[in-house]
Design an enzyme around this catalytic site. Structure first.
Site, PDB file in Angstrom:
ATOM      1  N   SER A  80       0.843  -1.193   0.000  1.00 37.13           N
ATOM      2  CA  SER A  80       0.000   0.000   0.000  1.00 37.13           C
ATOM      3  C   SER A  80       0.874   1.237   0.000  1.00 37.13           C
ATOM      4  CB  SER A  80      -0.886   0.011   1.249  1.00 37.13           C
ATOM      5  OG  SER A  80      -0.129   0.291   2.409  1.00 37.13           O
ATOM      6  N   ASP A  81       0.333   2.361  -0.461  1.00 34.88           N
ATOM      7  CA  ASP A  81       0.995   3.606  -0.132  1.00 34.88           C
ATOM      8  C   ASP A  81       0.678   3.900   1.336  1.00 34.88           C
ATOM      9  OD1 ASP A  81       2.446   5.957  -0.307  1.00 34.88           O
ATOM     10  OD2 ASP A  81       1.556   6.558  -2.204  1.00 34.88           O
ATOM     11  N   ALA A  82       1.332   4.871   1.916  1.00 35.05           N
ATOM     12  CA  ALA A  82       1.216   5.101   3.354  1.00 35.05           C
ATOM     13  C   ALA A  82      -0.248   5.244   3.773  1.00 35.05           C
ATOM     14  CB  ALA A  82       1.999   6.347   3.743  1.00 35.05           C
ATOM     15  N   TYR A  83      -0.707   4.286   4.571  1.00 33.34           N
ATOM     16  CA  TYR A  83      -2.052   4.277   5.156  1.00 33.34           C
ATOM     17  C   TYR A  83      -3.165   4.083   4.125  1.00 33.34           C
ATOM     18  CZ  TYR A  83       0.617   6.476   8.940  1.00 33.34           C
ATOM     19  OH  TYR A  83       1.550   6.761   9.893  1.00 33.34           O
TER      20      TYR A  83
END
Length: 747
Positions: A287-290
């Protein structure tokens, strides 16, 4: 009896051959067996731990601080860390993972190594402007060597998002607006990071991002909605990701946006159907951050538990920072909402690459302070940064051949807050990783070295942000009046582009336009050196400047590289990879727009009822592929090997290019086509090839391209990917605008 034995023998051989033919490919890969051996020993919680990516600065509980992270690693609840920490700390964390956890599984250490690690190269949009795949690959090879010496074995790069909107701050991370060029650069960057083989100690895993279509946000606003048709998605935005996968990229990062109103972090269509199903991607998704957590504010998941189920069931593998996998997946398996088989598949992919990187054989192979000290900022790396930076700079204007500068200027006024700045990443650009301030060579430094006989007087004049007091502009004018030449160091600060740096106004910030007008009124010759991470609107000032050199954010050695170009030690060869608008109201503006039903027939077409603005020209200020040189080039003798080709043929296209000026120089020869008649509306031009060549003054070279029918394929009215029969125009020249023309037919 003999016949019977012969039949048995033939049958046995046949079955043997068939079993060899259908033997799973991975059975011959020894890593697969090693992965399976570990998987048999893992508990469900330990499996989920491999999907949990945290940061080395992780402190959810300020009372216990880093001890919380250490405890999670020891319990096998962490698979990877973002490596923004010292080598000593990374060794500490790795030691816990391989000596204190039950199964001794090593950690991966990741970092955003976007355009260099300690030695910073020009920002990616600048590198793209070099049109030099060898230079781009070399920059990322050096970045990988430096990063791997500091413990990093995985980078969240390259970004391959195609973007047609310079308001979007992250255009600085990409290759520009063209799919073909972007695909070439994607391959080069993956090769640069990953080298000849992963696990050789100096290669790091690449992560192509942001999947998918992240470069098309509405209004150019970061994290905003993306709304494209499946045809546009597949023709414009997806090919660079496919190119990266074909080049062997290890990982893919989800984007923050939606496609077809489905967040990409839970898009089975993108991750499972296309990337793994159609393209055969064997690596893992992160994933990208969060971004897995963000399914909740998107409104497609009621809570983080639902978000975790949606993400992994769609094909996601590793959760970056949000911890919703580690918190929810074991319970979701117990409830039957996520299958352990799905988790197993993700864990196997991650473990496979940990073996591939050699971490099970030597968990500390990337962790050596001695190697880091011996590797970072080597002289040859700095020299490469300088050489590559020179290739990226684009000469936009050069009236009366003011450039290159002679050594006859006794006094040079260097005006602008970017002239001698090491602050705010102004020289090196955003995402400058482990850059050290004292390594940076500013424009002032470079000019002093390259023009030792000139007296260089600095004046701030105007800042690259905010409104400056009028007295600063007045002081700059006084300095200019005493000089023989003025160099304006203008543009935007390093932090003005990049993530979460979208702008509604892409003109020169602050009151730099007023500074230019005031300095130009002195009558002194004025050269503008423009620092930026995006195309900017220069229309209000372009006529007041005699020469304009667009240097982007040129990296650690940028000051010397700029001085090399200004002095003529290097003849500029950069070409734009994004269109420069006349007015920001034209955005999005790009060269390969679709044909329209009421086309305007050039700038002089004043008819009512055609596709135009009533208060601005259709044409950009500077088109895609544009860039001047200190010499000139002529094109002639465009030839096609045939005027008709069939489905098994290829077409050879050749053109003569001559250096007609007085200096040696490089030219980017560009090939475009136009599909005259299609079952769906086709672009007015499409880049299909390019070659960067060096020509001595007076020299002529014949440049050749080969076109295959597959190169003309597109998604037809029934969404078949194929080339349709009919006429095609060919354009060859040094820019997307104009060029020599010819026609051929595909039968």
């Amino acid at each position: 009896m003999k016949a019977y034995k012969l039949v048995i023998l033939i049958g046995t051989l046949f079955l043997g051959l068939m079993s060899m033919r259908y033997k799973p490919k991975n059975d011959s890969d020894p890593i697969v067996a090693r992965v399976d051996s570990i998987m048999k020993q893992m508990s469900l919680e330990e499996k989920v731990g491999q999907l949990n990516h945290l940061t080395s600065g992780y402190k959810p509980d300020t009372a216990s601080g880093g001890k919380v992270l250490e405890k999670q690693i020891a319990e096998g609840r962490v698979g990877a860390l973002t490596a923004s920490s010292s080598v000593a700390n990374l060794i500490k964390y790795q030691k816990i993972a391989v000596e204190e956890s039950r199964l001794h599984i090593p950690l991966l250490f990741a970092e955003d190594v976007l355009h260099g690690f300690r030695t910073i190269f020009p920002v990616p949009i600048a590198q793209a402007s070099s049109w030099d795949m060898e230079a781009i690959e070399k920059a990322d090879r050096i970045a990988a060597i430096e990063a791997s010496s500091a413990g990093v074995n995985w980078t969240f790069a390259p970004m391959v998002d195609i973007s047609r909107d310079p308001r979007w701050g992250r255009v600085m991370e990409g290759a520009g607006e063209d799919t073909y060029l972007g695909s070439c650069i994607a391959r080069a960057r993956v090769r640069g990071f990953q080298g000849d083989s992963l696990g050789n100690g100096t290669s790091i895993m690449a992560c192509v991002k942001h999947f998918a279509a992240y470069g098309a946000p509405e209004g150019g606003r970061e994290y905003s909605t993306v709304d494209v048709s499946d045809r546009v998605l597949r023709e414009v935005y997806l090919p660079p990701y496919r190119a990266a996968i074909d080049a062997g990229v290890a990982t893919i990062m989800n984007s923050f946006n939606v496609v077809d109103r489905i967040p990409t972090s839970c898009s089975k269509y993108l991750m499972t159907d296309i990337a793994r199903g159609e393209w055969g991607f064997k690596g893992y998704f992160v994933s990208d951050a969060y971004s897995y957590f963000e399914l909740v504010p998107f409104g497609v998941a009621a809570n983080t538990k639902e978000a975790a189920a949606l993400s992994i069931n769609a094909g996601g593998d590793m959760d970056l920072w949000s911890e919703i996998f580690i918190q929810n997946l074991p319970q979701l398996v117990k409830e039957g909402k996520v299958s352990e088989k799905q988790i197993n598949a993700s864990v196997k992919r991650i473990l496979y690459y940990k073996f591939k990187m050699g971490l099970f054989d030597d968990p500390y192979r990337y962790l050596s302070q001695k190697r880091k000290d011996e590797t970072l900022s080597k002289p040859e790396f700095k020299n490469a940064s300088r050489e590559i930076a020179r290739k990226t700079m684009v000469l936009l204007k050069n009236d009366k051949q003011l450039l290159p500068l002679s050594n006859n200027y006794k006094t040079i006024a260097l005006i602008g807050s970017l002239a001698d700045s090491r602050e705010n990443n102004n020289m090196v650009g955003n995402w400058s990783c482990d850059s050290k301030r004292n390594d940076i060579v500013t424009l002032y430094d470079g000019l002093k070295e390259i023009f030792p006989g000139s007296h260089i007087v600095k004046s701030e004049g105007s800042k690259a942000y905010g409104i400056c007091p009028e007295n600063l502009i007045s002081a700059a004018v006084s300095v200019a009046q005493q000089a023989d030449l003025v160099i304006l160091a203008i543009g935007e600060e390093g932090y003005s582009s990049g993530e979460c740096a979208s702008r509604v106004d892409i003109s020169l910030p602050g009151n730099q336009e007023a500074l230019i007008e005031a300095v130009a009124a002195t009558g002194k010759p004025v050269v503008a050196v423009i620092f930026a991470g995006r195309p900017m609107v220069l229309t209000p000032v372009i006529d007041k400047l005699q020469a304009v050199l667009y240097v982007w954010q040129p990296g650690t050695m940028g000051g010397l590289a700029i001085a090399d170009v200004l002095s003529g030690a290097y003849n500029p060869s950069g070409k734009l990879t994004m269109t420069f608008p006349r007015h920001q109201g034209q955005v999005p503006i790009y060269y390969n727009q679709l044909s329209v039903g009421r086309p305007r027939l050039g700038p002089e077409d004043k008819r009512w009822g055609v596709a135009k603005w009533s208060d601005e020209l259709n044409e950009p200020l500077f088109p895609f592929g544009f860039g001047l040189s200190y010499t000139s080039f002529s094109y002639s003798n465009l030839k096609l090997s045939k005027n008709r080709i069939n489905r098994t043929d290829s077409l050879l296209i050749s053109v003569d290019v001559r250096n007609t000026g007085e200096k040696d120089g490089e030219e980017v020869v560009q090939l475009y086509t136009h599909d005259v008649l299609g079952s769906v509306v086709r672009p007015v031009k499409e880049l299909k090839g390019f070659k960067k060549i060096m020509l001595r003054k007076g020299e002529l070279k014949t440049v050749s391209f080969t076109i295959h029918p597959a190169d003309l394929a597109f998604y037809t009215i029934d969404m078949s990917h194929k080339a349709e029969s009919g006429d095609f125009k060919v354009f060859v020249g040094g820019c997307s605008d104009g060029g020599l023309e010819a026609v051929f037919a595909l039968e």
